[in-house]
Enzyme design. Structure first.
Site, mmCIF file in Angstrom:
data_model
loop_
_atom_site.group_PDB
_atom_site.id
_atom_site.type_symbol
_atom_site.label_atom_id
_atom_site.label_comp_id
_atom_site.label_asym_id
_atom_site.label_seq_id
_atom_site.Cartn_x
_atom_site.Cartn_y
_atom_site.Cartn_z
ATOM 1 N N ASN A 124 -4.635 6.061 -0.790
ATOM 2 C CA ASN A 124 -3.957 6.369 0.473
ATOM 3 C C ASN A 124 -3.341 7.767 0.475
ATOM 4 O O ASN A 124 -3.182 8.375 1.540
ATOM 5 C CB ASN A 124 -2.898 5.314 0.792
ATOM 6 C CG ASN A 124 -3.523 4.060 1.395
ATOM 7 O OD1 ASN A 124 -4.672 4.081 1.822
ATOM 8 N ND2 ASN A 124 -2.779 2.975 1.417
ATOM 9 N N HIS A 135 -3.165 -3.173 -6.042
ATOM 10 C CA HIS A 135 -3.480 -2.773 -4.666
ATOM 11 C C HIS A 135 -4.975 -2.929 -4.400
ATOM 12 O O HIS A 135 -5.792 -2.156 -4.893
ATOM 13 C CB HIS A 135 -3.028 -1.328 -4.411
ATOM 14 C CG HIS A 135 -3.226 -0.902 -2.990
ATOM 15 N ND1 HIS A 135 -3.690 0.328 -2.625
ATOM 16 C CD2 HIS A 135 -3.037 -1.586 -1.827
ATOM 17 C CE1 HIS A 135 -3.771 0.389 -1.302
ATOM 18 N NE2 HIS A 135 -3.385 -0.751 -0.809
ATOM 19 N N GLU A 164 -6.291 -0.622 -7.384
ATOM 20 C CA GLU A 164 -5.354 0.299 -8.029
ATOM 21 C C GLU A 164 -4.332 -0.547 -8.780
ATOM 22 O O GLU A 164 -3.698 -1.420 -8.183
ATOM 23 C CB GLU A 164 -4.664 1.177 -6.984
ATOM 24 C CG GLU A 164 -5.626 2.174 -6.344
ATOM 25 C CD GLU A 164 -4.989 2.981 -5.218
ATOM 26 O OE1 GLU A 164 -5.232 4.191 -5.162
ATOM 27 O OE2 GLU A 164 -4.271 2.391 -4.386
ATOM 28 N N SER A 221 0.826 -1.207 0.000
ATOM 29 C CA SER A 221 0.000 0.000 0.000
ATOM 30 C C SER A 221 0.857 1.252 0.000
ATOM 31 O O SER A 221 0.351 2.341 -0.210
ATOM 32 C CB SER A 221 -0.937 0.002 1.203
ATOM 33 O OG SER A 221 -0.213 -0.215 2.374
HETATM 34 N N1 3HC Z 1 -15.672 -10.313 3.947
HETATM 35 C C1 3HC Z 1 -16.669 -10.535 3.062
HETATM 36 N N2 3HC Z 1 -17.816 -9.821 3.031
HETATM 37 C C2 3HC Z 1 -17.974 -8.871 3.971
HETATM 38 C C3 3HC Z 1 -16.984 -8.594 4.939
HETATM 39 C C4 3HC Z 1 -15.785 -9.361 4.898
HETATM 40 N N3 3HC Z 1 -14.788 -9.154 5.750
HETATM 41 N N4 3HC Z 1 -17.417 -7.573 5.721
HETATM 42 C C5 3HC Z 1 -18.637 -7.239 5.262
HETATM 43 N N5 3HC Z 1 -18.970 -8.006 4.207
HETATM 44 C C6 3HC Z 1 -20.179 -7.904 3.379
HETATM 45 C C7 3HC Z 1 -21.395 -8.444 4.094
HETATM 46 O O1 3HC Z 1 -21.586 -9.813 3.823
HETATM 47 C C8 3HC Z 1 -22.521 -7.594 3.523
HETATM 48 O O2 3HC Z 1 -22.950 -8.095 2.275
HETATM 49 P P1 3HC Z 1 -24.518 -7.985 1.824
HETATM 50 O O3 3HC Z 1 -24.994 -6.630 2.242
HETATM 51 O O4 3HC Z 1 -24.471 -8.174 0.345
HETATM 52 O O5 3HC Z 1 -25.200 -9.066 2.526
HETATM 53 C C9 3HC Z 1 -21.867 -6.241 3.237
HETATM 54 O O6 3HC Z 1 -20.446 -6.515 3.163
HETATM 55 C C10 3HC Z 1 -22.141 -5.244 4.329
HETATM 56 O O7 3HC Z 1 -21.684 -5.820 5.559
HETATM 57 P P2 3HC Z 1 -22.366 -5.573 6.976
HETATM 58 O O8 3HC Z 1 -23.836 -5.324 6.807
HETATM 59 O O9 3HC Z 1 -21.947 -6.675 7.894
HETATM 60 O O10 3HC Z 1 -21.629 -4.296 7.546
HETATM 61 P P3 3HC Z 1 -21.577 -2.830 6.999
HETATM 62 O O11 3HC Z 1 -22.764 -2.458 6.214
HETATM 63 O O12 3HC Z 1 -21.212 -2.063 8.224
HETATM 64 O O13 3HC Z 1 -20.324 -2.845 5.998
HETATM 65 C C11 3HC Z 1 -18.035 -2.595 5.462
HETATM 66 C C12 3HC Z 1 -19.059 -3.254 6.399
HETATM 67 C C13 3HC Z 1 -18.213 -3.155 4.055
HETATM 68 C C14 3HC Z 1 -16.663 -2.955 6.001
HETATM 69 C C15 3HC Z 1 -18.292 -1.045 5.443
HETATM 70 O O14 3HC Z 1 -18.347 -0.549 6.738
HETATM 71 C C16 3HC Z 1 -17.239 -0.275 4.669
HETATM 72 O O15 3HC Z 1 -17.275 -0.190 3.456
HETATM 73 N N6 3HC Z 1 -16.270 0.341 5.412
HETATM 74 C C17 3HC Z 1 -15.168 1.108 4.834
HETATM 75 C C18 3HC Z 1 -14.084 0.157 4.450
HETATM 76 C C19 3HC Z 1 -12.937 0.869 3.820
HETATM 77 O O16 3HC Z 1 -12.868 2.087 3.714
HETATM 78 N N7 3HC Z 1 -11.948 0.078 3.395
HETATM 79 C C20 3HC Z 1 -10.742 0.596 2.826
HETATM 80 C C21 3HC Z 1 -9.710 0.619 3.886
HETATM 81 S S1 3HC Z 1 -8.239 1.357 3.303
HETATM 82 C C22 3HC Z 1 -7.379 0.096 2.642
HETATM 83 O O17 3HC Z 1 -7.771 -1.044 2.617
HETATM 84 C C23 3HC Z 1 -6.083 0.476 2.038
HETATM 85 C C24 3HC Z 1 -4.929 0.043 2.867
HETATM 86 O O18 3HC Z 1 -3.802 0.157 2.053
HETATM 87 C C25 3HC Z 1 -4.731 0.847 4.131
#
Ligand code: 3HC
Length: 284
Positions: free
Chosen positions: A190, A140, A152, A119
């Site tokens: 990022n 990424h 990415e 990342s």
């Molecule tokens: N694996 C698989 N599926 C998942 C999951 C996981 N770990 N977590 C959630 N899901 C799925 C659920 O099954 C659900 O699917 P459905 O609605 O089709 O049934 C859907 O995602 C929504 O899940 P929940 O209802 O349990 O929970 P939320 O609605 O709160 O969503 C989230 C959870 C998807 C994590 C949401 O909060 C989100 O998008 N958060 C932001 C995440 C983000 O910004 N990620 C980027 C981080 S930065 C990064 O990765 C870069 C690195 O380099 C730092």
């Protein structure tokens, strides 16, 4: 060159997600971890995620079994010899990644493409550990990989057009929306996300508002799925700190400097969800 078989090195949170979507898209995947215990744990993560999809009615049991059947777990890098694409998703440790790529370079066929899921590290530097710099790039992915639509696709100044096009198409084939970026620390997401998250920590540290109000503010005021402090816990504060340090080192701009509170939380072992406590506490 078409991608027929994929290797994934590292089966933690990111690696397991990459294995899952790749096998789901129909590719045979060889996944390597460093011990039997970690391989088992990693493949267990994939299985758990697929089971969750089955229980939500999004995947049939037969399809889950077919996906699991396309995954070959191993502890030996030699088993990646005939892969057309190898994606590295081990911890963000430059020396470890370089050592791994150097070893893989001697094992894999010369035409195989290597991608890192880093990342923040300099992709060009990792490419220099191999003799296939024109077939070296970065894919990424974002956490959670099965959910986040973006990838990415990052090229260095040495990456060939053919390599870039092949992995750009691969990203689409595994169901993602690829965006093209160049090898600049943090790429697109990022570069913008990290200063925002660091600012949120600084606001909290300075007593601007409670953690809940900061998070609610950004969720309800800007429509973000998670507030910034929740997202820090989700990413892992050690990862946040590490990425910020690397970006600060690259750009020497204060907006990438980790706030004192972040450093102290990492030192105290409050790493977020993974340790049960970060800005918030997590049961179970
Ligand atoms: N694996 C698989 N599926 C998942 C999951 C996981 N770990 N977590 C959630 N899901 C799925 C659920 O099954 C659900 O699917 P459905 O609605 O089709 O049934 C859907 O995602 C929504 O899940 P929940 O209802 O349990 O929970 P939320 O609605 O709160 O969503 C989230 C959870 C998807 C994590 C949401 O909060 C989100 O998008 N958060 C932001 C995440 C983000 O910004 N990620 C980027 C981080 S930065 C990064 O990765 C870069 C690195 O380099 C730092």
């Amino acid at each position: 060159m078409g991608i027929q078989k994929v290797g994934v090195v590292g089966c933690g949170q990111m690696g397991a997600g990459i294995v899952e979507i790749t096998a789901k898209a129909g590719y045979p995947v060889v996944v390597r971890e460093i011990s039997e215990e970690l391989v088992e744990k990693g493949v267990g993560r994939v299985r758990k995620s697929l089971d969750r999809a089955v229980s939500r009615g999004k995947l049939s049991e037969e399809d889950r079994d077919a996906v699991m059947g396309r995954i070959t777990p191993t502890t030996s890098l030699a088993d990646l010899a005939d892969c057309d694409l190898v994606i590295e998703a081990v911890i963000e440790d430059k020396e470890l990644k370089m050592q791994l790529f150097s070893e893989l370079d001697g094992i894999c066929k010369p035409e195989a493409i290597f991608c890192t899921n880093t990342s923040s590290l300099v992709v060009t530097e990792l490419a220099m550990a191999t003799r296939r710099q024109e077939r070296f790039a970065c894919l990424h992915f974002f956490n959670p990989v099965p959910v986040m639509k973006l990838v990415e696709v990052v090229r260095t100044i040495l990456t060939s057009d053919e390599t870039f096009e092949t992995i750009f198409e691969f990203a689409k084939a595994v169901g993602k929306t690829p965006v093209a970026a160049v090898d600049s620390s943090g790429f697109i997401v990022n570069r913008l996300l990290i200063p925002y998250l660091l600012d949120a920590i600084a606001c909290y540290e300075q007593g601007l508002a409670t953690r809940e109000d900061i998070d609610t503010g950004m969720k309800l005021g800007c429509g973000h799925p998670m507030g910034p402090l929740e997202l820090c816990d989700f990413i892992g504060l050690d990862t946040m700190y590490h990425v910020a340090e690397i970006m600060f080192d690259e750009f020497r701009e204060p907006r990438f400097a980790p706030p004192g509170l972040l450093k102290r939380m990492v030192l105290a072992g409050r790493l977020g969800r993974k340790t049960g406590r970060g800005f918030y506490e997590y049961g179970g």
